[in-house]
Design a protein around this motif. Structure first.
Motif, PDB file in Angstrom:
ATOM      1  N   SER A 603       8.519   3.805  50.746  1.00 25.49           N
ATOM      2  CA  SER A 603       7.596   2.410  51.145  1.00 25.49           C
ATOM      3  C   SER A 603       6.971   2.608  51.876  1.00 25.49           C
ATOM      4  O   SER A 603       5.695   1.738  51.873  1.00 25.49           O
ATOM      5  CB  SER A 603       8.734   1.264  51.408  1.00 25.49           C
ATOM      6  N   HIS A 606       3.796   4.087  50.478  1.00 30.02           N
ATOM      7  CA  HIS A 606       3.025   2.925  49.577  1.00 30.02           C
ATOM      8  C   HIS A 606       2.174   2.014  50.196  1.00 30.02           C
ATOM      9  O   HIS A 606       1.044   1.521  50.080  1.00 30.02           O
ATOM     10  CB  HIS A 606       3.948   2.354  48.670  1.00 30.02           C
ATOM     11  N   ALA A 687       5.399  -2.017  47.587  1.00 28.25           N
ATOM     12  CA  ALA A 687       6.883  -1.414  46.774  1.00 28.25           C
ATOM     13  C   ALA A 687       7.730  -2.444  46.898  1.00 28.25           C
ATOM     14  O   ALA A 687       8.138  -3.226  47.487  1.00 28.25           O
ATOM     15  CB  ALA A 687       6.952  -0.248  47.316  1.00 28.25           C
ATOM     16  N   SER A 688       8.828  -2.408  45.820  1.00 24.29           N
ATOM     17  CA  SER A 688       9.933  -3.330  45.666  1.00 24.29           C
ATOM     18  C   SER A 688      10.860  -2.891  46.891  1.00 24.29           C
ATOM     19  O   SER A 688      10.814  -1.628  47.304  1.00 24.29           O
ATOM     20  CB  SER A 688      10.575  -2.989  44.108  1.00 24.29           C
ATOM     21  N   TRP A 689      11.820  -3.666  47.150  1.00 30.62           N
ATOM     22  CA  TRP A 689      12.814  -3.577  48.232  1.00 30.62           C
ATOM     23  C   TRP A 689      13.865  -2.706  47.530  1.00 30.62           C
ATOM     24  O   TRP A 689      14.156  -2.674  46.697  1.00 30.62           O
ATOM     25  CB  TRP A 689      13.296  -5.030  48.665  1.00 30.62           C
ATOM     26  N   SER A 693      15.111   2.513  51.084  1.00 28.99           N
ATOM     27  CA  SER A 693      13.622   2.670  51.415  1.00 28.99           C
ATOM     28  C   SER A 693      13.589   3.316  52.891  1.00 28.99           C
ATOM     29  O   SER A 693      12.659   3.943  53.086  1.00 28.99           O
ATOM     30  CB  SER A 693      12.954   1.376  51.279  1.00 28.99           C
TER      31      SER A 693
END
Length: 734
Positions: A603, A606, A687-689, A693
């Motif tokens: 994360s 990103h 980024a998605s959770w 992460s």
């Protein structure tokens, strides 16, 4: 006349340009036709003038040529009387060299009325046309012609060019312009010098206002400007003609005013002449005799202005610009003088009467730093006794390896207050003792001139999210607490009077605190450690200065830019010290390699990876100005000496490439613009959770990594020996 197609109509010509042959009085006088002459009319048009000359004399014959079939047809119909020796032929005047005319003899005279400005339009045909006319004439023949001269129909021509150019471009409009209007000099030059064989007896250019024919100005424009309009699409021609007509009244009004002014001037001159004549006539009674004009005032001779007067006049007309020039010149001269005087200043420490070194400077900085080594060597060279604060045996060895007897190690263990106090006390006794440079010489006391605090210049560059809490603790211990504790250990020595009560008063020592200034001035992304520590040190320096000011102990904050430390840094292949990834050696040295973004969580890569890599390569991020290596160390050495000897009493001294520039940028330039210049761009998608992460294992120094219960958590974080200047822990576990 042009040979490409027939652009003429005899009916339109008689309707809109019938005045042309009527204005040929002067050309006929210059031609002076006589009985028996053979005459050639070039560009005869509808033959009106040709036939008029044929009827006026008993000519041998007269031949008219024109490139327009319509015009020749009209001329042949008009001159159908066999008793008139006039013949008309369709012939382009630019092809006379190949013309096998029906008469077997040459011409006595040739003339052309209002046609040569069409015929001579192609530049390549001008010389050949004049030469062909010469070949057609008998020896001592005459060629009289009338054509448009320079400035002819300039308003109408300009209106046509501009209207057409707006539709097809100026280059195309000039290409279809059918006219050539020369001046007298050109006519004489081409006939007598370029072609040769001619003797120009008379040439003149006259101003001849002409009244429009029955077709008016519009009819003249449609007829004479036909070639202009043929360059346009059919549907645009009428609009173009209207545009030309709409632009003409302004010009006509202006020239009407010129004509009126000319007439007024001539009438005034005539009336003045009449008054002068009547005033001198004896037969006029005195009562009605006009008074003679008053005598003319004496003429004033204008002498050329001198250079001084020209300059004075220019200054009076450009006062603001002159003020700017004077101010700029004054600043440049003053700064040049100050710089040259600053460079020539002799910078040497004061010595004792016996020639021994009497002034001491303490450098509280790691001897591994190029800045410490550079300053110690320069101050020793200027005559100071230099003590370098050392924390470890390795530091002492490094100072001794400099092989300078007046650069000495001063061992102080800052992490052990009792030991540090004892070291300071021993140093104070050393200063109070009497010294001699050689045996049997007169002894003297040493004077402490300054303490220079040089913090570590190695800072980590990384997003805040990727820096473990333990790294922040290590950073504050080594870069912030260590300098503060160092100066704290010296404060008792700085604020005490050294020597016996009867000894003379000594000047108070000075305190110089060095910090990098570029990053702390602009606070760019990914530089939280340096920006935080430098800002804290700046605030600490201000507070320290405020506390010591009542004691007459000056504190100066030296804000560093970029310097060229070549010669004080080890070569790349022989570096013995190592730094963790993502560290850069201050803002006054070359940048370290970019942090290994692959070690970051997914994360973080990103969110920050692209911008981090972009800013790492920017000149701003490493405190440089592109194309420049850095300031010379001499400027730093001179600035430090001037502070020590009291020449510079400023509280803040900015020195080094970029120090002042980035200070200005940080104060006045928006932060967003600075970030953009460093390559920081918007991240459009995050980024998605993910619960993983942050990684499967907690970061070092986080809550999950502490051992034992809350009661067993250490009060301070221990810093490994290898990461600290001098290798000692700032805090020890209790």
């Amino acid at each position: 006349m042009p040979a490409q197609g027939d652009n003429w109509s005899s009916e339109a010509y008689q309707h809109s340009a019938s005045f042309v042959p009527k204005l040929a009085t002067k050309i006929v006088q210059w031609l002076d036709p006589q009985d028996g002459d053979a005459i050639l009319d070039v560009g005869c048009g509808d033959g009106v003038l040709t036939l008029e000359i044929a009827r006026s004399r008993k000519l041998n014959h007269i031949i008219g040529i024109d490139s327009s079939p319509s015009m020749i047809d009209s001329a042949q119909r008009t001159g159908g009387d066999e008793r008139i020796p006039a013949l008309f032929f369709v012939r382009d005047a630019n092809t006379l060299a190949s013309w096998d005319h029906p008469q077997s003899f040459s011409f006595d005279k040739a003339f052309s009325n209002a046609a040569l400005h069409w015929i001579l339009r192609p530049p390549s045909s001008r010389s050949s046309f004049i030469r062909n006319i010469h070949n057609l004439l008998k020896p001592n023949g005459t060629f009289a012609f009338e054509m448009g001269g320079l400035g002819n129909v300039s308003e109408l021509r300009c209106a046509l060019l501009m209207a057409v150019a707006r539709r097809v471009g100026l280059e195309k409009a000039q290409e279809v312009d059918p006219w050539f209007f020369p001046d007298e000099e050109w006519v004489t030059d081409i006939m007598e010098r370029e072609v040769g064989g001619w003797k120009v007896e008379k040439v003149e250019r006259e101003w001849r206002p002409t009244t429009a024919d029955q077709g008016g100005v519009e009819g003249w424009i449609r007829l004479m400007g036909k070639q202009f309009f043929e360059a346009l699409p059919e549907e645009e021609r009428e609009a173009c003609i209207k545009e030309v007509l709409s632009s003409i009244p302004t010009d006509i009004k202006r020239y009407s005013g010129d004509v009126a002014d000319y007439i007024d001037h001539q009438v005034e001159m005539a009336s003045q002449l009449l008054k002068d004549a009547l005033s001198k006539a004896p037969w006029i009674p005195d009562s009605i005799r006009p008074r003679p004009p008053p005598p003319e005032p004496p003429k004033l001779i204008a002498l050329p202005a001198s250079a001084y007067e020209k300059v004075q006049d220019w200054v009076s007309r450009h006062k603001i610009l002159t003020g700017v020039v004077v101010l700029t010149t004054s600043v440049v001269v003053y700064r040049t003088y100050k710089s040259s005087r600053y460079a020539r200043k002799s910078r040497r420490a004061k010595r004792a009467r016996n020639g021994g070194r009497a002034e001491v400077v303490v450098l509280a900085g790691s001897p591994t730093l190029p800045l410490t080594r550079s300053l110690s060597l320069d101050l020793e060279r200027k005559g100071f006794v230099v003590f370098v604060v050392c924390n470890t045996i390795e530091d002492e060895m490094m100072v001794q390896n400099l092989a300078r007897p007046d650069i000495k190690p001063l061992t102080i263990d800052i992490t052990d207050p009792p030991s540090a106090g004892a070291s300071i006390e021993r140093f104070a006794h050393y200063l109070q003792d009497r010294h001699t440079p050689v045996p049997n010489a007169k002894s003297y006391h040493l004077t402490l001139k300054a303490v220079l605090l040089i913090p570590s210049l190695a800072y980590q560059t990384s997003p805040i999210a990727t820096i473990p809490p333990s790294s922040f603790a290590d950073l504050f211990n080594t870069h912030l607490l260590h300098p503060i504790l160092t100066i704290q250990a010296f404060l008792p020595l700085l604020t005490a009077k050294l020597g016996t009560p009867s000894s003379p008063e000594r000047p108070s020592p000075k305190v110089l605190v060095f910090t990098p200034s570029i990053i702390s001035s602009i606070n760019p992304p990914f530089h939280a450690p340096e920006a935080t520590v430098c800002s804290a040190l700046s605030a600490f320096t201000e507070v320290l200065a405020a506390e010591l000011r009542p004691l007459s102990i000056p504190v100066t904050h030296i804000q560093l830019g970029t310097f060229d430390f070549q010669g004080f840094t080890p070569e790349k292949g022989h570096q013995t010290s190592t730094r963790p990834p993502g560290y850069q050696q201050g803002l006054i040295m070359a940048p370290a390699e970019n942090a290994e973004t692959l070690a970051w969580p997914e994360s973080a890569r990103h969110a920050y990876g692209r911008n981090y890599v972009q800013q790492s390569a920017s000149a701003i991020a490493i405190g440089r100005i592109r194309g420049l290596k850095g300031s010379s160390l001499r400027s730093l050495h001179n600035a430090v000496f001037d502070v020590i000897d009291g020449s510079n009493t400023s509280g803040v001294v900015r020195i080094g490439l970029g120090a002042s520039v980035y200070g200005f940028v940080g104060r006045w330039v928006p932060r967003g613009l600075v970030s953009w210049m460093m390559g920081i761009r918007r991240v459009d998608e995050l980024a998605s959770w993910s619960s993983s992460s942050g990684g499967n294992s907690p970061r070092p120094g986080s809550a999950g990594s502490s051992s034992g219960s809350m009661g067993g958590v250490h009060e301070y974080v221990s810093v490994p020996v290898g990461d600290l200047p001098g290798g000692a822990d700032v805090w020890r576990e209790g």
